[in-house]
Design a protein around this motif. Structure first.
Motif, PDB file in Angstrom:
ATOM      1  N   ARG A 282      45.075  25.412  44.572  1.00  0.00           N
ATOM      2  CA  ARG A 282      45.510  24.746  43.346  1.00  0.00           C
ATOM      3  C   ARG A 282      44.454  24.781  42.253  1.00  0.00           C
ATOM      4  O   ARG A 282      44.776  24.921  41.066  1.00  0.00           O
ATOM      5  N   PHE A 283      43.188  24.688  42.619  1.00  0.00           N
ATOM      6  CA  PHE A 283      42.157  24.478  41.610  1.00  0.00           C
ATOM      7  C   PHE A 283      41.169  25.633  41.457  1.00  0.00           C
ATOM      8  O   PHE A 283      40.276  25.566  40.611  1.00  0.00           O
ATOM      9  N   PHE A 284      41.311  26.697  42.255  1.00  0.00           N
ATOM     10  CA  PHE A 284      40.382  27.817  42.161  1.00  0.00           C
ATOM     11  C   PHE A 284      41.146  29.133  42.077  1.00  0.00           C
ATOM     12  O   PHE A 284      42.323  29.215  42.438  1.00  0.00           O
ATOM     13  N   GLU A 285      40.455  30.157  41.594  1.00  0.00           N
ATOM     14  CA  GLU A 285      41.021  31.493  41.546  1.00  0.00           C
ATOM     15  C   GLU A 285      39.918  32.504  41.852  1.00  0.00           C
ATOM     16  O   GLU A 285      38.732  32.241  41.620  1.00  0.00           O
ATOM     17  N   THR A 286      40.329  33.655  42.355  1.00  0.00           N
ATOM     18  CA  THR A 286      39.397  34.731  42.687  1.00  0.00           C
ATOM     19  C   THR A 286      39.810  35.994  41.952  1.00  0.00           C
ATOM     20  O   THR A 286      41.001  36.303  41.870  1.00  0.00           O
ATOM     21  N   ASP A 287      38.826  36.706  41.426  1.00  0.00           N
ATOM     22  CA  ASP A 287      39.114  37.960  40.745  1.00  0.00           C
ATOM     23  C   ASP A 287      38.079  38.997  41.173  1.00  0.00           C
ATOM     24  O   ASP A 287      36.895  38.667  41.328  1.00  0.00           O
ATOM     25  N   VAL A 288      38.537  40.226  41.385  1.00  0.00           N
ATOM     26  CA  VAL A 288      37.628  41.334  41.638  1.00  0.00           C
ATOM     27  C   VAL A 288      37.241  41.903  40.274  1.00  0.00           C
ATOM     28  O   VAL A 288      38.042  42.555  39.611  1.00  0.00           O
ATOM     29  N   LEU A 289      36.020  41.648  39.864  1.00  0.00           N
ATOM     30  CA  LEU A 289      35.570  42.000  38.521  1.00  0.00           C
ATOM     31  C   LEU A 289      35.183  43.464  38.402  1.00  0.00           C
ATOM     32  O   LEU A 289      35.280  44.052  37.318  1.00  0.00           O
ATOM     33  N   LEU A 290      34.719  44.048  39.487  1.00  0.00           N
ATOM     34  CA  LEU A 290      34.355  45.462  39.510  1.00  0.00           C
ATOM     35  C   LEU A 290      34.569  45.970  40.922  1.00  0.00           C
ATOM     36  O   LEU A 290      34.079  45.372  41.875  1.00  0.00           O
ATOM     37  N   GLU A 291      35.324  47.046  41.057  1.00  0.00           N
ATOM     38  CA  GLU A 291      35.649  47.564  42.373  1.00  0.00           C
ATOM     39  C   GLU A 291      34.563  48.504  42.895  1.00  0.00           C
ATOM     40  O   GLU A 291      33.810  49.106  42.125  1.00  0.00           O
ATOM     41  N   GLU A 292      34.514  48.607  44.216  1.00  0.00           N
ATOM     42  CA  GLU A 292      33.587  49.532  44.865  1.00  0.00           C
ATOM     43  C   GLU A 292      33.768  50.942  44.310  1.00  0.00           C
ATOM     44  O   GLU A 292      34.886  51.441  44.194  1.00  0.00           O
ATOM     45  N   ASP A 293      32.657  51.577  43.950  1.00  0.00           N
ATOM     46  CA  ASP A 293      32.622  52.961  43.450  1.00  0.00           C
ATOM     47  C   ASP A 293      33.308  53.136  42.094  1.00  0.00           C
ATOM     48  O   ASP A 293      33.491  54.278  41.636  1.00  0.00           O
ATOM     49  N   GLU A 294      33.702  52.056  41.433  1.00  0.00           N
ATOM     50  CA  GLU A 294      34.219  52.148  40.075  1.00  0.00           C
ATOM     51  C   GLU A 294      33.037  52.298  39.105  1.00  0.00           C
ATOM     52  O   GLU A 294      31.992  51.666  39.286  1.00  0.00           O
ATOM     53  N   THR A 295      33.181  53.139  38.090  1.00  0.00           N
ATOM     54  CA  THR A 295      32.110  53.327  37.124  1.00  0.00           C
ATOM     55  C   THR A 295      31.947  52.072  36.270  1.00  0.00           C
ATOM     56  O   THR A 295      32.881  51.643  35.589  1.00  0.00           O
ATOM     57  N   ALA A 296      30.753  51.494  36.317  1.00  0.00           N
ATOM     58  CA  ALA A 296      30.450  50.330  35.497  1.00  0.00           C
ATOM     59  C   ALA A 296      29.856  50.758  34.161  1.00  0.00           C
ATOM     60  O   ALA A 296      30.166  50.174  33.121  1.00  0.00           O
TER      61      ALA A 296
END
Length: 398
Positions: A282-296
């Protein structure tokens, strides 16, 4: 994108909303305190990020009871990963695993008998769904030759996973001298179970299993809870441990793991687990901000066959925050310039740093996603000259 090679290269990416959303009235996000939990110790962990959302006495040493069988199943799963075991292998039950043994009196059993030939898959159902102490000994002896030898594997994996307060003495969890774990260690193990041995983990979601004409229901009654999408994991009870429960549930892309240990009865362990999971979703969320092997970021390389190199991270950068805060994140990519060939794939060349309201909330090392070999003699000579003059004139060359 060309970048300055003098000092650090810092790129800031700011989240920007639409004009409409920027004009909208901002409702402040309120985060209540975690619920009071009636247990000797507890943990609520986000699976993707490993963030501890709520905890109490998380490192207290407590008796695991049948939570031990999570490690028993995990070891079997790792044996499958290594190719030394498969679901189709046949386990021949020995006398130590006989359900009629006195040490198993008044405890959970699969009801196997000496001489039975049972597939590993069915034995694991006996361990994970029926919580069979006899089945636990049977798989232990099949994998390692003896239960004692199997326990060394269990403790070896516990150490490898960083379970600092755990000591196993058997494959089933019946009380004994020096047996111990903690809510934090069980959360660590549960996370590893889901991530490392997903095919074995799926068995925890089965609501019943029949063997020897006896059908037994999964003791994790949250599998029947319509308010949560629970797909595992394991209950435990002994007089020394009290009532324990490790649970995992999903909501959308988010997965949470709850651990409650030392509750007074079966009903309470369910209620307290439900409280923790409901609070987290209810009160938290998770996000993948940068994926493995994705160019940053793409950065300049000197003296190489290639002029540019892509940098990224070696694992998904997942972050858990109170709902509504993700939009305020900022990220900076700092590169250790100047980058000069040769560069090997996986070389650490900088850092990705996420901040919230000026505070660092997550860091990941930036690595080379590809290798860059040295260029020819004239390429190296020309770049050396450019680097020399860039030092004199403040990094104006590119």
């Amino acid at each position: 994108m060309p970048v300055s090679f003098r000092g650090k290269c810092v790129l800031s990416i700011l989240a920007a909303g639409s004009l409409m959303s920027s004009l909208a009235y901002a409702v402040p996000s309120m985060l209540p305190s975690p619920p009071d939990i009636n247990a000797k110790g507890y943990v609520l962990m986000d699976f993707d990020s490993g963030k501890i959302i709520a905890s109490g006495n998380e490192n207290m040493e407590l008796a695991p009871a049948s939570l031990t069988k999570i490690m028993t199943a995990y070891v079997a799963g790792q044996e499958m990963n290594s190719g030394r075991l498969s679901f189709d292998d046949t386990v021949t039950v020995g006398r130590n695993a006989w359900s009629s043994n006195r040490k198993f009196a008044d405890s959970s059993k699969m009801f196997i008998e000496p001489g039975d030939n049972i597939s590993v898959e069915n034995i694991l159902h006996g361990v994970m769904v029926q919580s069979g102490n006899d089945a636990s000994v049977a798989i232990a002896e099949h994998v390692a030759g003896s239960e004692d030898a199997f326990v060394t594997l269990m403790n070896g994996w516990a150490a490898k996973l960083g379970m600092k307060n755990t000591q196993f003495i058997n494959a089933h969890g019946l009380d004994g001298r020096d047996i111990s774990t903690s809510p934090m260690d069980m959360a660590i193990l549960a996370r590893a179970m889901i991530h490392d041995t997903p095919d074995v983990y799926k068995i925890y979601g089965e609501k019943s299993f029949t063997w020897n004409g006896i059908t037994q229901s999964n003791r994790n009654r949250l599998l029947w809870d319509n308010s949560l999408n629970v797909d595992g994991m394991k209950t435990g009870y002994t007089s020394g441990a009290g009532y324990n429960l490790v649970t995992s549930a999903t909501e959308g892309d988010m997965r949470l793991i709850s651990v409650v240990m030392g509750t007074p009865n079966q009903k309470v362990r369910l209620e307290e687990s439900r409280k923790l999971l409901t609070y987290g979703f209810r009160f938290f969320e998770t996000d993948v901000l940068l994926e493995e092997d994705e160019t940053a970021i793409t950065s300049k390389v000197w003296k190489g066959k290639l002029d540019m190199i892509n940098l990224g991270i070696d694992e998904d950068a997942a972050l858990t925050l109170p709902r509504g805060q993700m939009k305020d994140l900022k990220v900076e990519y700092s590169v250790n310039e100047p980058l000069q060939a040769p560069i090997a794939e996986g070389d650490v060349l900088g850092v990705a740093r996420w901040t919230l309201n000026g505070e660092v909330v997550m860091e990941h090392e930036l690595e080379a996603l590809t290798a860059v070999e040295q260029g020819g003699f004239f390429k190296r000579l020309l770049d050396s000259i450019k680097l020399f003059f860039s030092g004199l004139f403040g990094g104006m060359l590119a």
